[in-house]
Design an enzyme around this catalytic site. Sequence first.
Site, PDB file in Angstrom:
ATOM      1  N   LYS A  11    -106.248 -30.835  46.215  1.00  0.00           N
ATOM      2  CA  LYS A  11    -104.113 -30.368  46.747  1.00  0.00           C
ATOM      3  C   LYS A  11    -104.203 -31.811  46.229  1.00  0.00           C
ATOM      4  O   LYS A  11    -102.809 -32.665  45.773  1.00  0.00           O
ATOM      5  CB  LYS A  11    -104.388 -30.460  48.434  1.00  0.00           C
ATOM      6  CG  LYS A  11    -104.916 -29.195  48.900  1.00  0.00           C
ATOM      7  CD  LYS A  11    -103.235 -28.395  48.870  1.00  0.00           C
ATOM      8  CE  LYS A  11    -103.259 -27.164  49.186  1.00  0.00           C
ATOM      9  NZ  LYS A  11    -102.560 -26.412  48.776  1.00  0.00           N
ATOM     10  N   SER A  42    -113.289 -22.095  52.339  1.00  0.00           N
ATOM     11  CA  SER A  42    -112.333 -20.962  52.000  1.00  0.00           C
ATOM     12  C   SER A  42    -112.398 -20.806  49.763  1.00  0.00           C
ATOM     13  O   SER A  42    -112.295 -20.284  49.183  1.00  0.00           O
ATOM     14  CB  SER A  42    -110.716 -21.696  51.261  1.00  0.00           C
ATOM     15  OG  SER A  42    -111.264 -23.067  50.657  1.00  0.00           O
TER      16      SER A  42
END
Lengths: 92, 317
Positions: B61, B279
């Site tokens: 991110k 994830s």
Amino acid sequence: MQITVRVPTPLQKITAGKSEVFASGTTVKAALADLEKNYPGLRERLYGEDGELRKFINIYVNEEDIRFLDSENSALRDGDVISIIPAIAGGR
Amino acid sequence: MKASELAPNLRVPVITKYVPEVLDRIGNTPLLKMRNITKGLAKKVEVYAKAEWVNPGGSVKARPALRMVRDGMKAGKLGRGKELIDSTSGNTGIAYALIGKILGFKVNLVLPANVCKLRKGMMASQYSANLILSDPIESSDGAIRLCRKIYSENPDKYFLPDQYNNPSNWAAHKETTAREIWEQTNGTVTHFLAGIGTSGTLMGTTRGLKAMNRNILSYAVEPAEPLHGIEGLKHMETSIIPGIYEPSVFDEKLSVKTDEAYKMVSRLEEEEGLLVGTSSGAAMVGAMRVAERLDEGVVVTIFPDSCEECIVAHGEF
């Protein structure tokens, strides 16, 4: 004996969009089983193939995590509120 | 053998100094070849993953957060005392907070109260962000709604990047992640996969790769269940669909069960020496599913973060 159950957004398809539904039962296990009668499909979301509550789902009675009470055998009283809370948050 | 012994150079960078040079270290992450879990595959099939936890802030991110902040500054939406506000389930928040600390603006993060303690700690204690907690029962959609409400009550005070609807999110991946994968595989990549949360990684990287070779196939990895345990991913059918999500961009969607993702996290630790988040486990389940269909090919996916503590800390908010 009426128990309020707060349902997380991802499961509200099963409860016809309702965020709060009602169940009866003297333990958490009994209340969740009762809920399955009115909202079939809920059980398989909450329990794994081994019959245990999935570890990424937390159940609260009022403000207390049932892991710190008597797990699924935690006793319920009239008016108690069960919250089904995902252990993680989806989306970044 | 412990993972730390197998891969001593791939520990999570938790402490980052708050100097501007940190921002130059975002991107250009290692591309790791899977050597052991791939043993049953056809000989000419290779599987790789981008180790995104090497980014400052510890996740993929950092890329979109930096791009959204820089584009916001260019457009005059941030600066002159304005504060940043956005909803996040963790990694984007950590990235915003780090960037805000370095560039000197205040960061407000709206997150569901069930985000794990470790992430909250990193955002609030280490990087001085202001945390606003939303009802955990509404998950990340509740955070999105609360964030919009706070912003709309005081729009002049805040810059709201809105990672779910901001094209700068996917543009960051089109320009950096896609280019890096292309260069690191010498243009041999044939298949690309990414998990979908905001969908920025998948949208941007796919667009970038297909611009270089339109035959590259792209796959979205999605949790199979509406109520799942794969941190950071979204079950689109039952969630607020991000504005930047366009299903026509990719070729196929793969559904991964939470249990499969967790098992893969363990395999990656035991067999590859990699400590990755859930994830990443889901992404590798998808990558292996695609790789098993092939006689030859170069399959690339993204490992968004590490954060094995979050698996251990289930239920501790």
